[in-house]
Design a protein around this motif. Structure first.
Motif, PDB file in Angstrom:
ATOM      1  N   ASN A  88       4.233  -7.018  -0.507  1.00 24.57           N
ATOM      2  CA  ASN A  88       3.053  -7.899  -0.590  1.00 24.57           C
ATOM      3  C   ASN A  88       3.087  -9.041   0.438  1.00 24.57           C
ATOM      4  OD1 ASN A  88       4.983  -9.591  -1.558  1.00 24.57           O
ATOM      5  ND2 ASN A  88       4.102  -9.851  -3.610  1.00 24.57           N
ATOM      6  N   ALA A  89       4.101  -9.043   1.307  1.00 27.94           N
ATOM      7  CA  ALA A  89       4.314 -10.207   2.187  1.00 27.94           C
ATOM      8  C   ALA A  89       3.305 -10.318   3.328  1.00 27.94           C
ATOM      9  CB  ALA A  89       5.730 -10.165   2.767  1.00 27.94           C
ATOM     10  N   LEU A  90       2.630  -9.225   3.647  1.00 24.68           N
ATOM     11  CA  LEU A  90       1.706  -9.252   4.787  1.00 24.68           C
ATOM     12  C   LEU A  90       0.254  -9.465   4.356  1.00 24.68           C
ATOM     13  CD1 LEU A  90       3.220  -6.353   6.951  1.00 24.68           C
ATOM     14  CD2 LEU A  90       3.820  -8.785   6.939  1.00 24.68           C
ATOM     15  N   ALA A  91       0.038  -9.613   3.029  1.00 22.91           N
ATOM     16  CA  ALA A  91      -1.306  -9.869   2.514  1.00 22.91           C
ATOM     17  C   ALA A  91      -1.762 -11.245   2.971  1.00 22.91           C
ATOM     18  CB  ALA A  91      -1.295  -9.792   0.990  1.00 22.91           C
ATOM     19  N   PRO A  92      -3.046 -11.453   3.163  1.00 25.54           N
ATOM     20  CA  PRO A  92      -4.141 -10.521   2.903  1.00 25.54           C
ATOM     21  C   PRO A  92      -4.448  -9.574   4.076  1.00 25.54           C
ATOM     22  CG  PRO A  92      -5.036 -12.608   3.640  1.00 25.54           C
ATOM     23  CD  PRO A  92      -3.526 -12.758   3.623  1.00 25.54           C
ATOM     24  N   TYR A  93      -3.657  -9.654   5.140  1.00 27.59           N
ATOM     25  CA  TYR A  93      -4.002  -8.872   6.345  1.00 27.59           C
ATOM     26  C   TYR A  93      -3.719  -7.387   6.140  1.00 27.59           C
ATOM     27  CZ  TYR A  93      -4.151 -13.639   7.879  1.00 27.59           C
ATOM     28  OH  TYR A  93      -4.448 -14.969   7.951  1.00 27.59           O
ATOM     29  N   ILE A  94      -2.588  -7.074   5.470  1.00 31.79           N
ATOM     30  CA  ILE A  94      -2.351  -5.706   5.000  1.00 31.79           C
ATOM     31  C   ILE A  94      -1.960  -5.824   3.525  1.00 31.79           C
ATOM     32  CG2 ILE A  94      -1.068  -3.553   5.264  1.00 31.79           C
ATOM     33  CD1 ILE A  94      -0.516  -4.225   8.141  1.00 31.79           C
ATOM     34  N   ASP A  95      -2.711  -5.165   2.656  1.00 29.77           N
ATOM     35  CA  ASP A  95      -2.518  -5.334   1.213  1.00 29.77           C
ATOM     36  C   ASP A  95      -1.281  -4.581   0.709  1.00 29.77           C
ATOM     37  OD1 ASP A  95      -3.427  -2.585  -0.178  1.00 29.77           O
ATOM     38  OD2 ASP A  95      -4.681  -2.953   1.581  1.00 29.77           O
ATOM     39  N   GLU A  96      -0.835  -4.980  -0.487  1.00 30.19           N
ATOM     40  CA  GLU A  96       0.415  -4.450  -1.056  1.00 30.19           C
ATOM     41  C   GLU A  96       0.363  -2.941  -1.309  1.00 30.19           C
ATOM     42  OE1 GLU A  96       1.572  -6.424  -4.650  1.00 30.19           O
ATOM     43  OE2 GLU A  96       3.419  -5.231  -4.866  1.00 30.19           O
ATOM     44  N   GLU A  97      -0.767  -2.457  -1.802  1.00 36.64           N
ATOM     45  CA  GLU A  97      -0.853  -1.016  -2.100  1.00 36.64           C
ATOM     46  C   GLU A  97      -0.764  -0.185  -0.818  1.00 36.64           C
ATOM     47  OE1 GLU A  97      -4.471   0.197  -4.042  1.00 36.64           O
ATOM     48  OE2 GLU A  97      -3.656   2.171  -4.555  1.00 36.64           O
ATOM     49  N   THR A  98      -1.446  -0.651   0.226  1.00 36.88           N
ATOM     50  CA  THR A  98      -1.373   0.047   1.518  1.00 36.88           C
ATOM     51  C   THR A  98       0.058   0.066   2.031  1.00 36.88           C
ATOM     52  OG1 THR A  98      -3.645  -0.538   2.118  1.00 36.88           O
ATOM     53  CG2 THR A  98      -2.145  -0.022   3.940  1.00 36.88           C
ATOM     54  N   MET A  99       0.735  -1.086   1.969  1.00 32.98           N
ATOM     55  CA  MET A  99       2.115  -1.155   2.466  1.00 32.98           C
ATOM     56  C   MET A  99       3.033  -0.233   1.673  1.00 32.98           C
ATOM     57  SD  MET A  99       2.479  -2.996   5.137  1.00 32.98           S
ATOM     58  CE  MET A  99       4.263  -3.131   5.120  1.00 32.98           C
ATOM     59  N   THR A 100       2.862  -0.223   0.354  1.00 25.26           N
ATOM     60  CA  THR A 100       3.716   0.608  -0.507  1.00 25.26           C
ATOM     61  C   THR A 100       3.556   2.091  -0.163  1.00 25.26           C
ATOM     62  OG1 THR A 100       3.425  -1.023  -2.259  1.00 25.26           O
ATOM     63  CG2 THR A 100       4.311   1.131  -2.902  1.00 25.26           C
ATOM     64  N   LEU A 101       2.307   2.538  -0.117  1.00 28.32           N
ATOM     65  CA  LEU A 101       2.053   3.956   0.177  1.00 28.32           C
ATOM     66  C   LEU A 101       2.462   4.301   1.602  1.00 28.32           C
ATOM     67  CD1 LEU A 101      -1.480   4.304  -1.464  1.00 28.32           C
ATOM     68  CD2 LEU A 101       0.653   5.356  -2.274  1.00 28.32           C
ATOM     69  N   HIS A 102       2.140   3.413   2.514  1.00 29.91           N
ATOM     70  CA  HIS A 102       2.380   3.680   3.931  1.00 29.91           C
ATOM     71  C   HIS A 102       3.876   3.848   4.210  1.00 29.91           C
ATOM     72  CE1 HIS A 102       0.899   2.553   8.276  1.00 29.91           C
ATOM     73  NE2 HIS A 102       1.459   3.742   8.216  1.00 29.91           N
ATOM     74  N   HIS A 103       4.665   2.938   3.658  1.00 28.72           N
ATOM     75  CA  HIS A 103       6.113   2.990   3.897  1.00 28.72           C
ATOM     76  C   HIS A 103       6.794   4.068   3.052  1.00 28.72           C
ATOM     77  CE1 HIS A 103      10.322   1.512   3.182  1.00 28.72           C
ATOM     78  NE2 HIS A 103      10.289   1.494   4.490  1.00 28.72           N
ATOM     79  N   SER A 104       6.576   4.032   1.742  1.00 28.71           N
ATOM     80  CA  SER A 104       7.379   4.881   0.845  1.00 28.71           C
ATOM     81  C   SER A 104       6.885   6.335   0.792  1.00 28.71           C
ATOM     82  CB  SER A 104       7.412   4.295  -0.563  1.00 28.71           C
ATOM     83  OG  SER A 104       6.155   4.425  -1.192  1.00 28.71           O
TER      84      SER A 104
END
Ligand code: MN
Length: 253
Positions: free
Chosen positions: A64-80
């Protein structure tokens, strides 16, 4: 008949051996991209050569650290999920190529070579992408994100693009106008010691080989669609707020 059976049995043994050794990651030099180790060396001493076990790198910040520019759900799915799939795909492709060396049957070499290139590009580009991002300096985490480049990197940017604003404009246009899925890349070209910007389609096409990427932007829809829907330009413009130019500077070396 007996010889043929023995040969088949030997092939099976080799395959099992490859499977076993391929699953074990041993410490070693590893694959290095822009100074980051993104894979462990595999074990050697097989008849068909060394296999590497590629690993999903840990993120240097929370999902969630890059929000609001990249949201937590996007980061989670994108990485994992997405990045993990490229890691798995690369391991699979290289294991299949090792199988070919063991069996001598190269019927599917075109297929697995393409898979290795696509997934290898995906793994390398995503590893670099995570490493050049940071929480925004203007947000509550007060990270390095969005603090403009300084020193030698800024000098190089001015030398090769005229100004930092010129670089941002060209890079944004390249990113926004990638046809379909792909990336924008800022790379250092060694032969004439200059920075260049170009596009990549998919994970691997249109790349230039005489270069070291130092800054990349993923413009696959999976990178932005949850927050930005079809508005890729809004994502690209927002993304500058989380670029870690200190990390980019280190990649320039
Ligand atoms: Mn991606």
């Amino acid at each position: 008949m007996e010889n043929s059976d023995n040969k088949d049995s030997l092939k099976r043994d080799r395959r099992d051996f490859i499977k076993t050794t391929g699953a074990v990651a041993l410490a070693g030099a590893g694959l290095v991209l822009a100074g980051k180790v993104i894979a462990d060396s595999g074990s050697g001493d097989t008849e068909t050569g060394k296999l590497t076990t590629h690993l999903l790198p840990k993120l240097p910040y929370a999902y969630n650290a890059l929000a609001p520019y990249i949201d937590e759900e996007t980061m989670t799915l994108h990485h994992s999920k997405h990045h993990q799939a490229y890691v798995d795909g690369l391991n699979k492709a290289e294991s299949e190529l090792a199988r070919m060396r063991a069996s001598g049957d190269y019927t599917l070499i075109e297929y697995w070579s393409k898979k290795a290139s696509f997934n290898g590009g995906g793994h390398a580009l995503h590893s670099l992408f995570w490493s050049i991002l940071a929480p925004a300096s203007t947000g509550s985490l007060k990270g390095q994100g969005g603090i403009p480049p300084e020193g030698a990197l800024l000098q190089k940017i001015v030398e090769d693009f005229g100004s930092f604003e010129n670089l941002k404009k060209q890079f944004s246009e390249a990113a926004i106008k990638v046809e379909g899925s792909g990336w924008a890349v800022l790379a250092h070209r060694k032969s004439d010691n200059r920075l260049i910007i170009h596009q990549i389609e998919n994970q691997h096409k249109l790349s230039s080989f005489d270069e070291t990427p130092i800054l990349v932007l993923d413009v696959w829809e999976h990178a932005y669609y949850i927050s930005y829907r079809n508005k890729r330009a809004d994502y690209v413009n927002a993304w500058w707020n989380i670029v870690n130019w200190m990390a980019v500077s280190k990649n320039l070396g």
